[in-house]
Enzyme design. Sequence first.
Site, PDB file in Angstrom:
ATOM      1  N   ASP A   1     -36.517  47.938  34.007  1.00  0.00           N
ATOM      2  CA  ASP A   1     -35.459  48.654  33.282  1.00  0.00           C
ATOM      3  C   ASP A   1     -35.079  47.857  32.034  1.00  0.00           C
ATOM      4  O   ASP A   1     -34.807  46.659  32.108  1.00  0.00           O
ATOM      5  CB  ASP A   1     -34.247  48.826  34.212  1.00  0.00           C
ATOM      6  CG  ASP A   1     -33.200  49.757  33.629  1.00  0.00           C
ATOM      7  OD1 ASP A   1     -32.947  50.812  34.244  1.00  0.00           O
ATOM      8  OD2 ASP A   1     -32.624  49.422  32.571  1.00  0.00           O
TER       9      ASP A   1
ATOM     10  N   ASN B   1     -29.906  51.942  21.114  1.00  0.00           N
ATOM     11  CA  ASN B   1     -29.874  53.278  20.505  1.00  0.00           C
ATOM     12  C   ASN B   1     -28.643  53.464  19.630  1.00  0.00           C
ATOM     13  O   ASN B   1     -28.732  53.949  18.510  1.00  0.00           O
ATOM     14  CB  ASN B   1     -29.809  54.345  21.601  1.00  0.00           C
ATOM     15  CG  ASN B   1     -31.188  54.789  22.070  1.00  0.00           C
ATOM     16  OD1 ASN B   1     -32.106  54.900  21.274  1.00  0.00           O
ATOM     17  ND2 ASN B   1     -31.309  55.034  23.357  1.00  0.00           N
TER      18      ASN B   1
ATOM     19  N   HIS C   1     -31.669  56.322  17.437  1.00  0.00           N
ATOM     20  CA  HIS C   1     -32.509  56.831  18.521  1.00  0.00           C
ATOM     21  C   HIS C   1     -34.003  56.649  18.229  1.00  0.00           C
ATOM     22  O   HIS C   1     -34.784  56.344  19.130  1.00  0.00           O
ATOM     23  CB  HIS C   1     -32.183  58.318  18.737  1.00  0.00           C
ATOM     24  CG  HIS C   1     -32.641  58.849  20.041  1.00  0.00           C
ATOM     25  ND1 HIS C   1     -31.915  58.731  21.208  1.00  0.00           N
ATOM     26  CD2 HIS C   1     -33.769  59.498  20.374  1.00  0.00           C
ATOM     27  CE1 HIS C   1     -32.578  59.288  22.190  1.00  0.00           C
ATOM     28  NE2 HIS C   1     -33.709  59.768  21.716  1.00  0.00           N
TER      29      HIS C   1
ATOM     30  N   ASP D   1     -36.865  54.853  20.381  1.00  0.00           N
ATOM     31  CA  ASP D   1     -38.180  55.396  20.760  1.00  0.00           C
ATOM     32  C   ASP D   1     -39.292  54.384  20.490  1.00  0.00           C
ATOM     33  O   ASP D   1     -40.219  54.224  21.281  1.00  0.00           O
ATOM     34  CB  ASP D   1     -38.473  56.677  19.958  1.00  0.00           C
ATOM     35  CG  ASP D   1     -37.719  57.887  20.511  1.00  0.00           C
ATOM     36  OD1 ASP D   1     -37.095  57.749  21.584  1.00  0.00           O
ATOM     37  OD2 ASP D   1     -37.766  58.951  19.871  1.00  0.00           O
TER      38      ASP D   1
ATOM     39  N   GLU E   1     -35.408  54.885  30.330  1.00  0.00           N
ATOM     40  CA  GLU E   1     -35.908  53.550  29.978  1.00  0.00           C
ATOM     41  C   GLU E   1     -36.260  52.779  31.244  1.00  0.00           C
ATOM     42  O   GLU E   1     -36.155  51.570  31.301  1.00  0.00           O
ATOM     43  CB  GLU E   1     -34.879  52.782  29.124  1.00  0.00           C
ATOM     44  CG  GLU E   1     -33.441  53.151  29.373  1.00  0.00           C
ATOM     45  CD  GLU E   1     -32.866  52.512  30.625  1.00  0.00           C
ATOM     46  OE1 GLU E   1     -32.805  53.245  31.639  1.00  0.00           O
ATOM     47  OE2 GLU E   1     -32.483  51.338  30.592  1.00  0.00           O
TER      48      GLU E   1
HETATM   49  P1  GH3 Z   1     -28.544  48.325  31.559  1.00  0.00           P
HETATM   50  O1  GH3 Z   1     -28.795  47.022  30.912  1.00  0.00           O
HETATM   51  O2  GH3 Z   1     -27.545  48.220  32.652  1.00  0.00           O
HETATM   52  O3  GH3 Z   1     -29.819  48.952  32.040  1.00  0.00           O
HETATM   53  O4  GH3 Z   1     -27.897  49.281  30.470  1.00  0.00           O
HETATM   54  P2  GH3 Z   1     -28.630  50.413  29.625  1.00  0.00           P
HETATM   55  O5  GH3 Z   1     -27.794  50.685  28.419  1.00  0.00           O
HETATM   56  O6  GH3 Z   1     -30.046  50.017  29.365  1.00  0.00           O
HETATM   57  O7  GH3 Z   1     -28.649  51.615  30.628  1.00  0.00           O
HETATM   58  P3  GH3 Z   1     -28.079  53.077  30.567  1.00  0.00           P
HETATM   59  O8  GH3 Z   1     -28.678  53.746  31.775  1.00  0.00           O
HETATM   60  O9  GH3 Z   1     -26.576  53.053  30.443  1.00  0.00           O
HETATM   61  O10 GH3 Z   1     -28.656  53.712  29.254  1.00  0.00           O
HETATM   62  C1  GH3 Z   1     -29.977  54.112  29.120  1.00  0.00           C
HETATM   63  C2  GH3 Z   1     -30.146  54.731  27.761  1.00  0.00           C
HETATM   64  O11 GH3 Z   1     -31.496  55.090  27.514  1.00  0.00           O
HETATM   65  C3  GH3 Z   1     -29.347  55.982  27.575  1.00  0.00           C
HETATM   66  C4  GH3 Z   1     -30.290  56.976  26.936  1.00  0.00           C
HETATM   67  O12 GH3 Z   1     -29.762  57.555  25.789  1.00  0.00           O
HETATM   68  C5  GH3 Z   1     -31.488  56.138  26.557  1.00  0.00           C
HETATM   69  N1  GH3 Z   1     -32.743  56.862  26.590  1.00  0.00           N
HETATM   70  C6  GH3 Z   1     -33.299  57.512  27.628  1.00  0.00           C
HETATM   71  N2  GH3 Z   1     -34.474  58.077  27.265  1.00  0.00           N
HETATM   72  C7  GH3 Z   1     -34.658  57.797  25.961  1.00  0.00           C
HETATM   73  C8  GH3 Z   1     -35.695  58.112  25.016  1.00  0.00           C
HETATM   74  O13 GH3 Z   1     -36.694  58.771  25.310  1.00  0.00           O
HETATM   75  N3  GH3 Z   1     -35.541  57.632  23.735  1.00  0.00           N
HETATM   76  C9  GH3 Z   1     -34.467  56.881  23.388  1.00  0.00           C
HETATM   77  N4  GH3 Z   1     -34.395  56.436  22.127  1.00  0.00           N
HETATM   78  N5  GH3 Z   1     -33.485  56.593  24.250  1.00  0.00           N
HETATM   79  C10 GH3 Z   1     -33.567  57.021  25.522  1.00  0.00           C
HETATM   80 MG    MG Z   2     -31.356  49.910  31.065  1.00  0.00          MG
HETATM   81 MG    MG Z   3     -31.472  52.644  33.442  1.00  0.00          MG
END
Ligand code: GH3
Ligand code: MG
Ligand code: MG
Length: 298
Positions: free
Chosen positions: A170, A178, A183, A187, A214
Amino acid sequence: MSALEKQSILIVDDEANNRTVLMEMFKNHYKVILAKSGEMALELAQKHAPDLILLDVLMAGMSGYETLEQLKAKDVTREIPVVFITALDGSVDEEKGLLLGAVDYITKPFHPAIVRARVKNHLRWVRQKQLLERFAMFDPLTELPNRRRLDRLLAADYEPGKKISIAMIDIDFFKKINDVHGHSFGDRVLQLVSDVFRETIAASGGQIARYGGEEFVAWLPESSREMAEQICERIRATVQSLEIDHLTGVIRVTVSIGGATSMIDENGKLPSNIVDRADQAVYEAKSRGRNCVVWDVI
Ligand code: GH3
Ligand code: MG
Ligand code: MG
């Protein structure tokens, strides 16, 4: 399968003459595999996974009907389309062949041009289906296998008693990446870390899938806990050392990794909780401050 690769046809007939005639008709456009009995056809179909099978009905030993039934009974050969080519021209025979699951039924003597055209049509469908399956199984952003493909891997049969390790990866503070850098930069980060995962895991004989946003799941067959932990540590360190260019300067990211190791059970199945255990471990890695590898905390 690449889109340009030659498609393959398995020709099954117990008469050498018939095999030669059919082979001559197709050898310039397709890869041709020959079998002289139903038994041999089953073996070659499993081994080569041809795109289409041309199957005779009346053969010494196993008949074409029996051969088709056996093909349909196995996961690896079930989806291969079968075309009967036979001297049996009764409508009852044809109905039987089609009801058993053949996609077509051609009677001898046949017109080569028509057989060629029919085969071409069937193979066009095969190619489209394979392309769709590919799209359905891969994540377009990272080009890694997706959740659907991973679920298949998790449900498949394995050799009982062998070790298997699963690791959940993760990205740390990805939401912030982001939010701060945009964003599309996010990516790009996903693509770059995916490249690291792919290269490191491939070198170890495993696989990696994008599980969701992610989160990624690495699949490390036949690796002891120590080996799997080492691979994950390499991934963690390589990601940390990436220098990702951005308008504002070099950006660095880190990952938290949680893993679990288990034995394949006597039925050849993975323990059903192995992904949950890896998930628990990654949760623990987050609470220990992130950018670390934690193994099986349950
Ligand atoms: P932690 O360290 O606890 O894992 O915190 P985190 O911010 O990494 O975790 P969280 O689950 O709060 O956020 C994950 C983010 O990933 C939120 C979402 O917008 C982003 N995300 C998910 N899929 C994609 C994608 O395909 N592209 C982009 N740019 N962002 C993405
Ligand atoms: Mg994360
Ligand atoms: Mg996560």
